[in-house]
Design a protein around this motif. Structure first.
Motif, PDB file in Angstrom:
ATOM      1  N   GLU A   1      50.619  -1.609  28.243  1.00 22.26           N
ATOM      2  CA  GLU A   1      52.060  -1.328  28.306  1.00 22.26           C
ATOM      3  C   GLU A   1      52.639  -1.831  29.620  1.00 22.26           C
ATOM      4  O   GLU A   1      53.833  -1.707  29.859  1.00 22.26           O
ATOM      5  CB  GLU A   1      52.290   0.196  28.252  1.00 22.26           C
TER       6      GLU A   1
ATOM      7  N   SER B   1      60.865  -1.048  27.310  1.00 18.13           N
ATOM      8  CA  SER B   1      59.722  -1.307  26.430  1.00 18.13           C
ATOM      9  C   SER B   1      59.885  -2.607  25.635  1.00 18.13           C
ATOM     10  O   SER B   1      58.918  -3.284  25.360  1.00 18.13           O
ATOM     11  CB  SER B   1      59.512  -0.130  25.489  1.00 18.13           C
TER      12      SER B   1
ATOM     13  N   GLN C   1      52.980  -0.820  22.487  1.00 18.80           N
ATOM     14  CA  GLN C   1      54.134   0.078  22.444  1.00 18.80           C
ATOM     15  C   GLN C   1      53.673   1.517  22.632  1.00 18.80           C
ATOM     16  O   GLN C   1      52.500   1.822  22.508  1.00 18.80           O
ATOM     17  CB  GLN C   1      54.865  -0.060  21.107  1.00 18.80           C
ATOM     18  N   THR C   2      54.625   2.370  22.885  1.00 16.71           N
ATOM     19  CA  THR C   2      54.280   3.777  23.082  1.00 16.71           C
ATOM     20  C   THR C   2      54.690   4.560  21.836  1.00 16.71           C
ATOM     21  O   THR C   2      55.811   4.412  21.360  1.00 16.71           O
ATOM     22  CB  THR C   2      55.068   4.336  24.287  1.00 16.71           C
ATOM     23  N   CYS C   3      53.767   5.361  21.321  1.00 15.66           N
ATOM     24  CA  CYS C   3      54.135   6.164  20.151  1.00 15.66           C
ATOM     25  C   CYS C   3      54.316   7.626  20.540  1.00 15.66           C
ATOM     26  O   CYS C   3      54.607   8.465  19.709  1.00 15.66           O
ATOM     27  CB  CYS C   3      53.099   6.022  19.047  1.00 15.66           C
TER      28      CYS C   3
ATOM     29  N   PHE D   1      49.809  11.055  23.408  1.00 18.44           N
ATOM     30  CA  PHE D   1      48.953  10.824  24.569  1.00 18.44           C
ATOM     31  C   PHE D   1      47.727  11.734  24.484  1.00 18.44           C
ATOM     32  O   PHE D   1      47.626  12.568  23.576  1.00 18.44           O
ATOM     33  CB  PHE D   1      49.728  11.087  25.859  1.00 18.44           C
TER      34      PHE D   1
ATOM     35  N   THR E   1      60.497   5.887  17.777  1.00 19.99           N
ATOM     36  CA  THR E   1      59.330   5.197  17.206  1.00 19.99           C
ATOM     37  C   THR E   1      59.769   4.247  16.100  1.00 19.99           C
ATOM     38  O   THR E   1      59.304   3.097  16.015  1.00 19.99           O
ATOM     39  CB  THR E   1      58.329   6.234  16.664  1.00 19.99           C
TER      40      THR E   1
ATOM     41  N   PHE F   1      50.144   0.081  18.671  1.00 25.29           N
ATOM     42  CA  PHE F   1      50.115   1.441  19.200  1.00 25.29           C
ATOM     43  C   PHE F   1      48.687   1.812  19.514  1.00 25.29           C
ATOM     44  O   PHE F   1      47.755   1.369  18.839  1.00 25.29           O
ATOM     45  CB  PHE F   1      50.665   2.441  18.165  1.00 25.29           C
TER      46      PHE F   1
ATOM     47  N   THR G   1      46.372   5.281  20.133  1.00 22.44           N
ATOM     48  CA  THR G   1      46.363   6.725  20.224  1.00 22.44           C
ATOM     49  C   THR G   1      44.971   7.163  20.660  1.00 22.44           C
ATOM     50  O   THR G   1      44.038   6.374  20.657  1.00 22.44           O
ATOM     51  CB  THR G   1      46.777   7.363  18.889  1.00 22.44           C
TER      52      THR G   1
END
Ligand SMILES: Nc1ncnc2c1ncn2[C@@H]1O[C@H](COP(=O)(O)OS(=O)(=O)O)[C@@H](OP(=O)(O)O)[C@H]1O
Length: 482
Positions: free
Chosen positions: A55, A63, A80-82, A85, A110, A122, A124
């Motif tokens: 990222e 972003s 990308q950030t979903c 965390f 999102t 993404f 996770t």
């Protein structure tokens, strides 16, 4: 097209989560960007890693401006950030709870990420799978929502293929652009603690070639508060980092040529690479890494510069220069042999000074750029060194009249050594060659006419006087001689 991949970090087999070879991520992004060379080396040599994601390149925010790059054979893809965390283990941990997660999916952040990013990646954490399977919920819901409310075609590819697809779609991103790790707090946190950002130059002599760059470099090296780079095994004093494939060797490679300063600002570091001036990519790259660096340019009559460069190529046994007269090189046409056309371009293009200076001005304010006039450097180097020291704000202010002496044998000013003797530049600097023929002179005067006129207008923005050669050119122009 939207591609999704979902990656987790450990224990994949136990949870029957698909694992893709040749793809890996670094904990907390460390080492991916800013690049930590040993990690890339290990990835490449030990694990055969071909692709990763982060990222952090070029910056976390915004972003939609995240980009990819390729380094040391590893494709680095923008991630990308979903919102899931390590700590977001249960839906209730998500910001706003399950409702917050659903909002993000159903038209919120999102959803919008997927909508606006052609390739979304993404990541996770296992904890999101292992507990209430939050990641799967998020991805399934998101895909269902996209299919229901948009006509976007969703595709997915395994990471390595996705890497190839990404750079096929965005080939301009293949080349990285290095920034200073200490200029952005997140990068600084990711930069190994034993590293510093201090081993980078404060100013650069950018050329162009044959204008006296080596003389200036050697004079500056005599100053007690100025330290140049260590010599490069390939190009002697020139590192040629920003203009060549050396750039892809990365920041560590470049910084290794500069000494560690005893304390911050204890000495000014500098380098000179005479090919930087007229290279299209260099100003952008220098500005990205060294936005506060000062830039030193040396200018001389471009016709004389071209002539000197031609003789430099003959001296280096360039077969085309040896077999083609200067006049034939500079007057080559589209029907001339390609080698002669290449030589012509390399001979004449650096002299289009105004055009190159404008490019530097796209990235640096004029007050950060200092123009040295080559004739003054030859005839009165102490004055040049005087104004250059003022421009650099370097202390102590050295009176170079005491450190440089004209050497009648060499025909140039040389450095006075501690034992009182002069040390001149080698025989490759200040060569003897026949004067330019008048047909070539005439041709070049016409060739550079428009560019020289533009230069005369541009010099005012640098607070620089118009040098005699340029005054002469302009006079001949108005008197209609050319
Ligand atoms: N003090 C001193 N000693 C020797 N030479 C001097 C000096 N000052 C300026 N010059 C001029 O520098 C010209 C070479 O320029 P560069 O050093 O920029 O050449 S290079 O691009 O690094 O090859 C070189 O060009 P040529 O005379 O054509 O060889 C010199 O004219």
């Amino acid at each position: 097209m939207v591609c999704l991949i979902c990656v987790c970090s450990s224990d994949e087999q136990e949870h029957k989560i698909p694992v893709y070879g040749q793809y890996t991520v670094a904990p907390h992004h460390s080492g991916v960007y800013p690049v930590h060379e040993p990690m890339y080396k290990m990835w490449k040599e030990v694990w055969g890693v071909k692709t990763t994601s982060t990222e952090e390149y070029p910056k976390l925010m915004p972003s939609w401006q995240r980009r990819g790059f390729i380094h040391s054979g590893v494709m680095v893809l923008p991630r990308q950030t979903c919102g899931l965390f390590t700590t977001t283990i249960f839906a209730s941990d998500y910001q706003g709870g399950l409702q917050g997660l659903d909002n993000a999916i159903q038209g919120g952040e999102t959803f919008q990420t997927l909508l606006t990013t052609p390739i979304s990646i993404f990541m996770t954490h296992l904890s999101n799978y292992g507990n209430d399977r939050l990641a799967l919920y998020m991805l399934e819901s998101l895909i269902r929502f996209m299919k229901c409310w948009t006509n976007l075609k969703l595709l997915t590819l395994p990471p390595v293929e996705l890497g190839f697809k990404y750079f096929e779609m965005f080939p301009q991103e293949k080349e990285p652009i290095w920034t200073n790790p200490c200029d952005y707090y997140r990068h600084k946190e990711l930069w190994p603690v034993n590293k510093t950002c201090d081993r980078l130059p404060d100013f650069i002599i950018v050329g162009p070639q044959k204008t006296g760059t080596t003389a200036l470099y050697s004079f500056l090296s005599r100053h007690s508060s100025l330290t140049s780079n260590k010599p490069s095994p390939k190009n002697f004093e020139e590192l040629q980092f920003f203009n060549s494939n050396n750039y892809y060797l990365g920041l560590d490679w470049y910084m290794d040529f500069f000494p560690q300063r005893n304390k911050p600002n204890s000495t000014f570091l500098f380098e000179k690479s005479a090919n930087y001036f007229d290279n299209e990519v260099v100003p952008k790259r220098v500005a990205a890494l060294l936005p506060r660096a000062k830039i030193v340019v040396i200018l001389m009559n471009p016709a004389k510069r071209a002539h000197s460069w031609y003789h430099h190529m003959r001296y280096h046994n360039d077969p085309t220069a040896l077999n083609t007269s200067f006049y034939d090189v500079i007057t080559a046409t589209k029907d001339s042999p390609s080698k002669v056309k290449t030589l012509q371009s390399r001979c004449l293009t650096p002299g289009l000074y105004a055009q190159h200076l404008v490019r530097w001005l796209d990235f640096f304010p004029a007050k950060q750029i200092h123009i040295v006039h080559s004739d003054e450097l030859k005839n009165d180097p102490a004055s040049v060194m005087d104004s250059l020291q003022k421009f650099l704000h370097v202390q102590p202010h050295v009176n170079y009249a005491r450190h440089l002496r004209y050497d009648p044998v060499k025909g140039f000013y040389c450095v006075v050594m501690d034992n009182g003797q002069t040390k001149c530049l080698g025989q490759s600097k200040g060569r003897k060659y026949p004067p330019m023929d008048s047909a070539s002179e005439h041709h070049l005067r016409r060739y550079y006419r428009k560019h020289n006129t533009n230069l005369s207008k541009l010099l005012a923005s640098f607070n620089s006087e118009v040098p005699d050669w340029l005054k002469q050119e302009l006079k001949e122009l108005t008197s209609g001689k050319s």
